[in-house]
Structures are given as C-alpha cells and as structure tokens.
Design an enzyme around this catalytic site. Structure first.
Site, PDB file in Angstrom:
ATOM      1  CG  HIS A   1      21.137   3.746 -13.628  1.00 29.35           C
ATOM      2  ND1 HIS A   1      22.389   3.939 -13.105  1.00 29.35           N
ATOM      3  CD2 HIS A   1      20.293   3.838 -12.585  1.00 29.35           C
ATOM      4  CE1 HIS A   1      22.307   4.151 -11.803  1.00 29.35           C
ATOM      5  NE2 HIS A   1      21.029   4.097 -11.462  1.00 29.35           N
TER       6      HIS A   1
ATOM      7  CE  LYS B   1      24.063  -1.851 -12.881  1.00 33.09           C
ATOM      8  NZ  LYS B   1      23.494  -0.486 -12.816  1.00 33.09           N
TER       9      LYS B   1
ATOM     10  CE1 TYR C   1      25.431   5.185  -8.775  1.00 37.08           C
ATOM     11  CE2 TYR C   1      24.526   4.237  -6.766  1.00 37.08           C
ATOM     12  CZ  TYR C   1      24.411   4.539  -8.109  1.00 37.08           C
ATOM     13  OH  TYR C   1      23.269   4.186  -8.790  1.00 37.08           O
TER      14      TYR C   1
ATOM     15  CB  SER D   1      22.410  -1.868  -4.014  1.00 38.74           C
ATOM     16  OG  SER D   1      22.347  -0.455  -3.961  1.00 38.74           O
TER      17      SER D   1
ATOM     18  CB  SER E   1      23.803  -1.449 -17.122  1.00 35.58           C
ATOM     19  OG  SER E   1      22.792  -0.885 -16.309  1.00 35.58           O
TER      20      SER E   1
ATOM     21  CB  THR F   1      27.139   2.561 -10.781  1.00 37.14           C
ATOM     22  OG1 THR F   1      26.613   1.313 -10.309  1.00 37.14           O
ATOM     23  CG2 THR F   1      26.089   3.239 -11.650  1.00 37.14           C
TER      24      THR F   1
END
Length: 260
Positions: free
Chosen positions: A149, A125, A27, A4, A147, A53
């Site tokens: 989240h 994602k 991000y 992450s 996903s 993401t």
C-alpha cells in the site's frame, strides 16, 4: 490501467475515454450493495478484472493527513450512493470516513461472495507472504499483487521487492504475480521481472508526471521507464523480456548465503 474507486472520473467516463485494458480497484464497504453496484458497473463498462485491496481493514495512521486535517472530496464513483461528508474534529477526515464506511470484517470467505456477483477475474492486492499467497489461490484469486500500500498502512512493513520471490515461489505460476510499490526506474522493472513478476504497477511516478506537465508529463514518465528498461536489458545481455532471468540479480539473501 487500474482505475481507483476514488478516481476523479467515474467508471463510465474512463471507459468512454480510451480503449486500453482496464481493471477496477475495489474496497468493500459495510454496505455491500455499494460494492455490488461498483463491480457491476465496471463489468458493464468493459473492465477486464476486479482488483480487491485486502490490506485495509482499518486505515493506517497517516500523520501528515492528521496534521493537515485532510478532507475527502465527494468521490465520483459514489455519487448517488454515499456521501463522503463526515463530521470529525480529530484531524484526518479520511480516517474518520474510512472508519465509518469500510468493512473491517472482510476476510477470505468474502472472496466467494465477490465471485458470486461478477464474472470478472479477481486479483487480490496486498499480499506480502507465502502463506497469504497460497490462501489467495485456494479461495479462487485469479492473480496476486504484491503490495504494501505504498508503505502507507503499516510502519516497518517489508519492501515489496524483498518479498516478491517468496510469493512467486509459493504461487508456482498457477496465477500471475504483479509487483506494486517502489518502481521509480527501469532498473526496478528489470529486477521485478527477474525475480518472477509478470508485470509491475506504477503509481506515484504517474502522479508526479501529471502534476508537473499534465498528460504530456504522464507520457514522459512512461517513456522514461520504457527507455531505462530497454537500456538495462541491453547492458544485461537480454534481447527480449523472456531472456530476463533470476541469474541477472542478486538479493540480500544471495549475499548472505555466499558469506556462510
């Protein structure tokens, strides 16, 4: 593993600590130079892919965070690039930070920009529909992660296992499809593979194991999942992962069709 962007160790520290296959989760901020910095550091450190993401144009309403007045620590990967200190008296510091820094204008066209700053393959994602899966392939995604989240972004979002097959059929094996969310037992892994996923991601269980018993707890969680998967395969008559097929599971749609 997928690291992450907000991990408590930075890209370089994780790369130096193990030789596992590593992806980097990203991000995109309003300041695009930060994304460029993170992506290029990941590529230089030997990461094999970027996981973008795409389901967070804004942060979902996380009421527990608001109630508890969650404070974001300084993120290791952003040291020297950006401060996470945000002055807010409205509850969640995380929400204020996200609203101030993340780019809500991120769209399909930006995949081309992201591909222009790295040679790494890009996985998207946050895909939950056939239409978005097709669009992701059209813009050049090298893989798709189904996903929601962790169901933390939008109330009533579908469970990922319920939309997996729709995405898999839309993709048609053109790129790998991974499942994220709700994996708690080896039987969950089995179901995902039977419905067409190439792999699953495990998030919360790893954190639970880490919180309970540190590194040994994480190892235990992964071993439990592996043992449960192997037992499920044996009882379902599958000597290998390749033997797991759609015929081994029944979905709500299958049951409905059988009633009609």
């Amino acid at each position: 593993m997928i690291l992450s962007f907000s991990a408590s160790c930075n890209v370089e520290e994780v790369a130096a600590s193990c030789d596992a296959v590593r992806f980097f989760q990203l991000y995109v901020y309003k300041r695009r130079d930060i994304a460029v910095n993170l992506v290029q550091r990941a590529e230089k450190s030997g990461y094999k892919a970027i996981v973008l993401t795409a389901d967070t144009p804004r942060l979902g309403r996380r009421e527990a965070d608001i109630k508890n007045k969650l404070i974001v620590p300084q993120l290791k990967n952003l040291e020297g690039l950006m401060s996470t200190e945000v002055v807010s008296d409205k509850g969640s510091n995380l929400e204020a930070y996200a609203n101030e820094t993340m780019d809500p204008s991120l769209c399909w066209r930006d995949i081309a920009w992201l591909k222009s700053i790295t040679n790494l393959p890009i996985l998207i994602k946050g895909i939950l529909t056939r239409e978005d899966a097709i669009k992701a392939i059209e813009v050049g995604a090298a893989g798709i992660i189904v996903s929601n989240h962790g169901a933390r972004q939008l109330d009533y979002t579908p469970a990922t296992i319920s939309v997996l097959e729709e995405v898999v059929q839309a993709v048609g094996r053109r790129v790998p499809v991974l499942l994220d969310g709700g994996v708690r037992r080896g039987t969950d892994v089995f179901k995902a593979l039977a419905l067409g996923a190439q792999a699953v991601l495990v998030g919360r269980p790893v954190i639970y194991g880490l919180a309970a018993k540190g590194e040994a707890g994480v190892r235990k969680v992964m071993q439990m999942l592996k043992d449960e998967l192997e037992l499920t395969m044996a009882l379902a008559g599958c000597p290998s992962v390749e033997d797991i097929s759609r015929s081994h599971v029944r979905t709500d749609r299958d049951r409905l069709q059988s009633m009609l």
